[in-house]
Design an enzyme around this catalytic site. Structure first.
Site, short mmCIF file in Angstrom:
data_model
loop_
_atom_site.label_atom_id
_atom_site.label_comp_id
_atom_site.label_asym_id
_atom_site.label_seq_id
_atom_site.Cartn_x
_atom_site.Cartn_y
_atom_site.Cartn_z
N CYS A 48 -1.96 9.27 2.73
CA CYS A 48 -1.53 8.71 1.43
C CYS A 48 -2.55 8.97 0.34
O CYS A 48 -2.18 9.02 -0.84
CB CYS A 48 -1.24 7.22 1.56
SG CYS A 48 -2.65 6.24 2.12
N GLU B 88 0.87 -1.18 0.00
CA GLU B 88 0.00 0.00 0.00
C GLU B 88 0.90 1.22 0.00
O GLU B 88 1.44 1.61 1.03
CB GLU B 88 -0.92 -0.02 1.22
CG GLU B 88 -1.87 -1.21 1.26
CD GLU B 88 -2.83 -1.25 0.10
OE1 GLU B 88 -3.04 -0.20 -0.55
OE2 GLU B 88 -3.37 -2.33 -0.19
#
Length: 467
Positions: free
Chosen positions: A245, A211
């Protein structure tokens, strides 16, 4: 320390081999974690705020507590269904036979979690791994020592150490951790570190979920409601001071709307973070290194002659109490080779690039690395569908930001340079399971007759099966 890593790993594996968690144990583990976690939320928010220097307690509750509790509840509600074998058609060629898919736990899962959401991004994959019947070894970021101490207490209270273990340390420990022969390795962090994790895991052929991040665009169509759009982009960008993010990394908007966009950003930011409440809802940058990196991006833009517009004036109290409070800034039409457009920003700096045609804006996005998140704002369906038909992204949210991550029924994961694999909900359960096909044969079986020396029966059967 390397010896300690191996000892802990072997303990986790041996315990799993002796007793693989059944449905009852998985439920008990998740319920125990939920109870202990909910009871310790004040300690969680305090620990995170100490690590950041200052972090809004509301943002910690929304981004950490709510997501974790929702994920546990979703797993508890769906676990029986997820664990149930799925029937598949075997096909008449294999009659008489039955086919099914079973979801088998992998064994020992490694999790490397980051500093920006240190509880959420540690516990959410851990919850999926526990639901799937695995044991877990967690290595959190060294940049959040107070939160790590909180997580250590929490996990030690909830699990035997041969079922869930946690270890702390820096980059050297993370490298050794990545080299352990896990049955699955889950990493959240930067693309650069993700490459190193994947290379280390490859030595053991350990499957990985990465990720990562990248530059997530927010595309404003010409017909978008600009006031609402600015509000939602600012929420996504300034939540946790942009240290997210999936925060909008840059904005693309029609060039004739630039001045209105700037004015809206200035007005709405001032309303959110006013001096009357001491700007207590604005989160600090995690440490000196990140603060200098972000100020360096802003300085580079200024040196290049780009217009940099601060959106917030800090009061004297804020300046004195925390040197890592960085005011949000717009950077207008930066060059593509400027530092702020070359790396993921991960902070409250927002580049704004204008376009003349919608197709030009789409072309700008699709000719760059595939983003972890893509945001499209429009008042009609045609621009949205046009974007969805052209852009490949890890996740998409239409007319808002961040919410796709919080939806437990949607998988979350990157694509290309923004990552690989998924988690959350059922996809998380499957990520940490072996989807094992099972074919059960009955009598009579063609293989009783289809064997050397081949003759007329084999010829006839092959002609029948291949016609």
């Amino acid at each position: 320390m390397t010896e300690q890593l191996s000892t802990t790993f072997n303990s986790l594996r041996e315990a799993w081999l002796q007793h693989r968690p059944d449905e009852r144990q998985r439920r008990e583990d998740l319920l125990r974690l939920r109870s202990a976690f909910k009871a310790s939320l004040p300690q969680m928010t305090e620990a995170i705020s100490r690590d950041f220097g200052h972090r809004s307690a509301h943002e910690s509750m929304l981004a950490e507590a709510m997501i974790v509790l929702k994920e546990i509840d979703h797993c508890l509600h769906k676990l029986k269904k997820w664990m149930k074998p799925q029937r598949r058609k075997a096909g008449w060629q294999f009659w008489p036979a039955k086919a099914e898919i079973r979801f088998v736990p992998l064994g020992v899962v490694g999790i490397l979690s980051p500093w920006n959401y240190p509880v959420n991004l540690s516990l959410t994959p851990l919850i999926s791994a526990i639901a799937a019947g695995n044991h877990v070894f967690l290595k959190p970021s060294e940049h959040t020592p107070h939160t790590n101490a909180y997580l250590t207490r929490l996990l030690h209270d909830c699990f035997p150490q041969n079922r869930v273990s946690i270890i702390q340390g820096g980059a050297d420990i993370a490298a050794a951790f990545s080299s352990l022969p896990f049955d699955h390795l889950f990493f959240t962090g930067s693309t650069a570190v993700g490459k190193k994790v994947m290379a280390a895991a490859a030595k053991n052929l350990t499957p990985v979920t990465l990720e990562l991040g990248g530059k997530s665009p927010a595309l404003i169509a010409p017909d978008a409601d600009l006031t609402k759009t600015v509000s939602r982009i600012l929420t996504g960008k300034l939540f946790n001071a942009g240290q997210t993010c999936i925060a909008p990394d840059y904005v693309l908007l029609p060039e004739n709307q630039l001045e209105t966009f700037i004015a809206e950003c200035q007005s709405q930011t001032a309303q959110r973070y006013n001096e009357a409440n001491g700007q207590t809802d604005y989160t600090a940058i995690i440490n000196e290194s990140q603060y200098k990196r972000l100020t360096g991006l802003a300085d580079d833009a200024s040196i290049r002659g780009h217009k940099v517009i601060p959106l917030l004036s800090l009061n004297d109290t804020q300046k004195a109490e925390n040197r890592h409070i960085l005011p949000p800034m717009l950077v207008i039409n930066p060059d593509d080779d400027s530092a702020i457009m070359q790396e993921e920003i991960f902070g409250p700096l927002l580049p704004v690039k204008t376009y003349r045609s919608y197709d030009e804006a789409l072309r700008y996005i699709i000719t760059r690395d595939r983003p972890l998140a893509f945001y499209i704002f429009s008042s009609s369906n045609e621009p949205v569908e046009n974007a969805l038909s052209n852009v490949v992204a890890g996740s998409v949210c239409i007319n808002d930001t961040l919410y796709q991550f919080a939806c437990a029924n949607l998988p979350f994961g990157g694509v290309g340079m923004s990552g690989m694999g998924h988690y959350h909900g059922e996809e998380g359960f499957k990520t940490f399971s072996k989807v094992m096909p099972v074919l059960r044969k009955y009598n009579p079986a063609a293989t009783d007759y289809l064997r050397p020396p081949y003759g007329r029966f084999a010829d006839t059967l092959i002609r029948f099966l291949t016609k």
